[in-house]
Design a protein around this motif. Sequence first.
Motif, PDB file in Angstrom:
ATOM      1  N   MET A 156       0.569  -1.312   0.002  1.00  0.00           N
ATOM      2  CA  MET A 156      -0.077   0.214  -0.064  1.00  0.00           C
ATOM      3  C   MET A 156       0.923   1.305  -0.072  1.00  0.00           C
ATOM      4  SD  MET A 156      -2.742   1.182   0.332  1.00  0.00           S
ATOM      5  CE  MET A 156      -3.926   2.672  -0.128  1.00  0.00           C
ATOM      6  N   LEU A 157       2.314   1.076   0.734  1.00  0.00           N
ATOM      7  CA  LEU A 157       2.916   2.422   1.131  1.00  0.00           C
ATOM      8  C   LEU A 157       3.361   2.391  -0.568  1.00  0.00           C
ATOM      9  CD1 LEU A 157       4.109   4.447   2.464  1.00  0.00           C
ATOM     10  CD2 LEU A 157       5.867   2.485   2.972  1.00  0.00           C
ATOM     11  N   PHE A 158       3.568   1.446  -0.774  1.00  0.00           N
ATOM     12  CA  PHE A 158       4.192   2.167  -2.408  1.00  0.00           C
ATOM     13  C   PHE A 158       3.623   2.417  -3.567  1.00  0.00           C
ATOM     14  CE2 PHE A 158       5.448  -0.129  -6.550  1.00  0.00           C
ATOM     15  CZ  PHE A 158       6.389   0.516  -6.964  1.00  0.00           C
ATOM     16  N   VAL A 159       2.017   2.151  -3.990  1.00  0.00           N
ATOM     17  CA  VAL A 159       1.723   2.635  -4.919  1.00  0.00           C
ATOM     18  C   VAL A 159       1.451   4.483  -4.100  1.00  0.00           C
ATOM     19  CG1 VAL A 159      -1.078   2.851  -5.329  1.00  0.00           C
ATOM     20  CG2 VAL A 159       0.236   0.461  -4.859  1.00  0.00           C
ATOM     21  N   ALA A 160       0.952   4.671  -2.773  1.00  0.00           N
ATOM     22  CA  ALA A 160       0.741   5.966  -2.363  1.00  0.00           C
ATOM     23  C   ALA A 160       2.156   6.009  -2.991  1.00  0.00           C
ATOM     24  CB  ALA A 160       1.098   6.066  -0.834  1.00  0.00           C
ATOM     25  N   LEU A 161       3.510   6.241  -2.865  1.00  0.00           N
ATOM     26  CA  LEU A 161       4.570   6.813  -3.055  1.00  0.00           C
ATOM     27  C   LEU A 161       4.369   6.820  -4.293  1.00  0.00           C
ATOM     28  CD1 LEU A 161       7.311   5.551  -1.174  1.00  0.00           C
ATOM     29  CD2 LEU A 161       5.888   7.618  -0.749  1.00  0.00           C
ATOM     30  N   ALA A 162       3.878   5.974  -5.359  1.00  0.00           N
ATOM     31  CA  ALA A 162       4.671   5.831  -6.550  1.00  0.00           C
ATOM     32  C   ALA A 162       3.159   6.954  -7.471  1.00  0.00           C
ATOM     33  CB  ALA A 162       3.504   4.494  -7.123  1.00  0.00           C
ATOM     34  N   VAL A 163       2.137   7.142  -6.956  1.00  0.00           N
ATOM     35  CA  VAL A 163       0.806   7.950  -7.190  1.00  0.00           C
ATOM     36  C   VAL A 163       1.587   9.944  -6.783  1.00  0.00           C
ATOM     37  CG1 VAL A 163      -1.443   8.742  -6.922  1.00  0.00           C
ATOM     38  CG2 VAL A 163      -0.584   6.438  -7.182  1.00  0.00           C
ATOM     39  N   LEU A 164       2.105   9.660  -5.888  1.00  0.00           N
ATOM     40  CA  LEU A 164       2.594  10.936  -5.539  1.00  0.00           C
ATOM     41  C   LEU A 164       3.872  11.445  -6.404  1.00  0.00           C
ATOM     42  CD1 LEU A 164       2.675  13.375  -3.240  1.00  0.00           C
ATOM     43  CD2 LEU A 164       4.349  12.140  -2.355  1.00  0.00           C
ATOM     44  N   LEU A 165       5.044  10.652  -6.837  1.00  0.00           N
ATOM     45  CA  LEU A 165       5.664  10.961  -7.431  1.00  0.00           C
ATOM     46  C   LEU A 165       5.060  11.311  -9.309  1.00  0.00           C
ATOM     47  CD1 LEU A 165       9.137  11.128  -8.197  1.00  0.00           C
ATOM     48  CD2 LEU A 165       8.764   8.752  -8.473  1.00  0.00           C
ATOM     49  N   SER A 166       4.112  10.457  -9.259  1.00  0.00           N
ATOM     50  CA  SER A 166       3.239  10.770 -10.732  1.00  0.00           C
ATOM     51  C   SER A 166       2.993  12.129 -10.784  1.00  0.00           C
ATOM     52  CB  SER A 166       2.282   9.405 -11.497  1.00  0.00           C
ATOM     53  OG  SER A 166       1.743   9.944 -10.061  1.00  0.00           O
ATOM     54  N   LEU A 167       1.990  12.407  -9.268  1.00  0.00           N
ATOM     55  CA  LEU A 167       1.684  13.479  -9.448  1.00  0.00           C
ATOM     56  C   LEU A 167       2.676  14.854  -9.630  1.00  0.00           C
ATOM     57  CD1 LEU A 167      -1.399  13.001  -6.242  1.00  0.00           C
ATOM     58  CD2 LEU A 167      -1.280  13.684  -9.083  1.00  0.00           C
ATOM     59  N   VAL A 168       4.409  14.585  -9.092  1.00  0.00           N
ATOM     60  CA  VAL A 168       4.855  15.759  -8.106  1.00  0.00           C
ATOM     61  C   VAL A 168       5.172  15.457 -10.114  1.00  0.00           C
ATOM     62  CG1 VAL A 168       7.203  16.150  -7.855  1.00  0.00           C
ATOM     63  CG2 VAL A 168       5.768  15.009  -6.436  1.00  0.00           C
ATOM     64  N   VAL A 169       5.483  14.708 -10.864  1.00  0.00           N
ATOM     65  CA  VAL A 169       6.340  14.637 -12.418  1.00  0.00           C
ATOM     66  C   VAL A 169       5.814  15.220 -12.940  1.00  0.00           C
ATOM     67  CG1 VAL A 169       7.205  13.142 -14.175  1.00  0.00           C
ATOM     68  CG2 VAL A 169       7.711  12.797 -12.059  1.00  0.00           C
ATOM     69  N   SER A 170       4.057  14.970 -13.526  1.00  0.00           N
ATOM     70  CA  SER A 170       3.014  15.867 -13.968  1.00  0.00           C
ATOM     71  C   SER A 170       3.168  17.621 -13.731  1.00  0.00           C
ATOM     72  CB  SER A 170       2.059  15.526 -14.036  1.00  0.00           C
ATOM     73  OG  SER A 170       1.243  15.535 -13.358  1.00  0.00           O
ATOM     74  N   ALA A 171       3.211  17.393 -12.450  1.00  0.00           N
ATOM     75  CA  ALA A 171       3.059  18.648 -11.575  1.00  0.00           C
ATOM     76  C   ALA A 171       4.715  19.786 -12.300  1.00  0.00           C
ATOM     77  CB  ALA A 171       2.819  19.109 -10.750  1.00  0.00           C
ATOM     78  N   VAL A 172       5.494  19.488 -12.424  1.00  0.00           N
ATOM     79  CA  VAL A 172       6.579  19.680 -12.895  1.00  0.00           C
ATOM     80  C   VAL A 172       6.381  20.460 -14.553  1.00  0.00           C
ATOM     81  CG1 VAL A 172       8.875  19.510 -13.642  1.00  0.00           C
ATOM     82  CG2 VAL A 172       7.920  19.748 -11.240  1.00  0.00           C
ATOM     83  N   VAL A 173       6.248  18.976 -15.106  1.00  0.00           N
ATOM     84  CA  VAL A 173       5.353  18.947 -16.997  1.00  0.00           C
ATOM     85  C   VAL A 173       4.644  20.390 -16.979  1.00  0.00           C
ATOM     86  CG1 VAL A 173       4.741  17.991 -18.840  1.00  0.00           C
ATOM     87  CG2 VAL A 173       6.970  16.357 -17.037  1.00  0.00           C
ATOM     88  N   ALA A 174       3.944  20.101 -16.333  1.00  0.00           N
ATOM     89  CA  ALA A 174       2.395  21.485 -17.020  1.00  0.00           C
ATOM     90  C   ALA A 174       3.667  22.160 -16.483  1.00  0.00           C
ATOM     91  CB  ALA A 174       1.543  21.029 -15.857  1.00  0.00           C
ATOM     92  N   LEU A 175       3.490  22.719 -15.042  1.00  0.00           N
ATOM     93  CA  LEU A 175       5.153  23.766 -15.179  1.00  0.00           C
ATOM     94  C   LEU A 175       5.715  24.286 -16.543  1.00  0.00           C
ATOM     95  CD1 LEU A 175       5.576  24.101 -11.055  1.00  0.00           C
ATOM     96  CD2 LEU A 175       3.371  25.515 -12.789  1.00  0.00           C
ATOM     97  N   TYR A 176       6.155  23.511 -16.571  1.00  0.00           N
ATOM     98  CA  TYR A 176       7.573  23.610 -18.014  1.00  0.00           C
ATOM     99  C   TYR A 176       6.221  24.861 -18.986  1.00  0.00           C
ATOM    100  CZ  TYR A 176      10.489  23.626 -21.598  1.00  0.00           C
ATOM    101  OH  TYR A 176      11.140  23.746 -22.836  1.00  0.00           O
ATOM    102  N   VAL A 177       5.389  23.929 -19.266  1.00  0.00           N
ATOM    103  CA  VAL A 177       4.693  23.750 -20.519  1.00  0.00           C
ATOM    104  C   VAL A 177       3.813  25.120 -20.098  1.00  0.00           C
ATOM    105  CG1 VAL A 177       2.942  23.263 -22.257  1.00  0.00           C
ATOM    106  CG2 VAL A 177       4.291  21.729 -21.777  1.00  0.00           C
ATOM    107  N   ALA A 178       3.281  26.054 -19.417  1.00  0.00           N
ATOM    108  CA  ALA A 178       2.577  26.854 -19.056  1.00  0.00           C
ATOM    109  C   ALA A 178       3.765  28.413 -18.743  1.00  0.00           C
ATOM    110  CB  ALA A 178       1.869  26.661 -18.063  1.00  0.00           C
ATOM    111  N   TYR A 179       5.348  28.267 -18.473  1.00  0.00           N
ATOM    112  CA  TYR A 179       5.688  28.954 -18.860  1.00  0.00           C
ATOM    113  C   TYR A 179       7.199  28.620 -19.778  1.00  0.00           C
ATOM    114  CZ  TYR A 179       2.488  30.672 -14.822  1.00  0.00           C
ATOM    115  OH  TYR A 179       1.886  31.142 -14.242  1.00  0.00           O
TER     116      TYR A 179
END
Length: 62
Positions: A1-24
Motif C-alpha cells: 500500500m505504501l508503494f502505491v501511495a509513493l508511486a501516485v505521489l511521484l507521478s503527481l509531482v512529475v506531472s506538475a513539473v511538466v505542466a509548469l514547464y509547458v505553461a511558462y
Amino acid sequence: MLFVALAVLLSLVVSAVVALYVAYPHRGERMPVVPWLGSAMERAVDAAPVLEDDERDLLRTR
C-alpha cells in the motif's frame, strides 16, 4: 500500500513539473512564484540532446 501511495505521489509531482514547464519556460516566460525552478528547467532543456530535421531522416527505417 505504501508503494502505491509513493508511486501516485511521484507521478503527481512529475506531472506538475511538466505542466509548469509547458505553461511558462517553454513559451519563454518567467515563472511568477518560483523563478529558480524555471531557470533550472531551462538549463535542463538546453543540456538535453535534440534531433535536428536532417538527423530525424536518418532514423527512418522505411
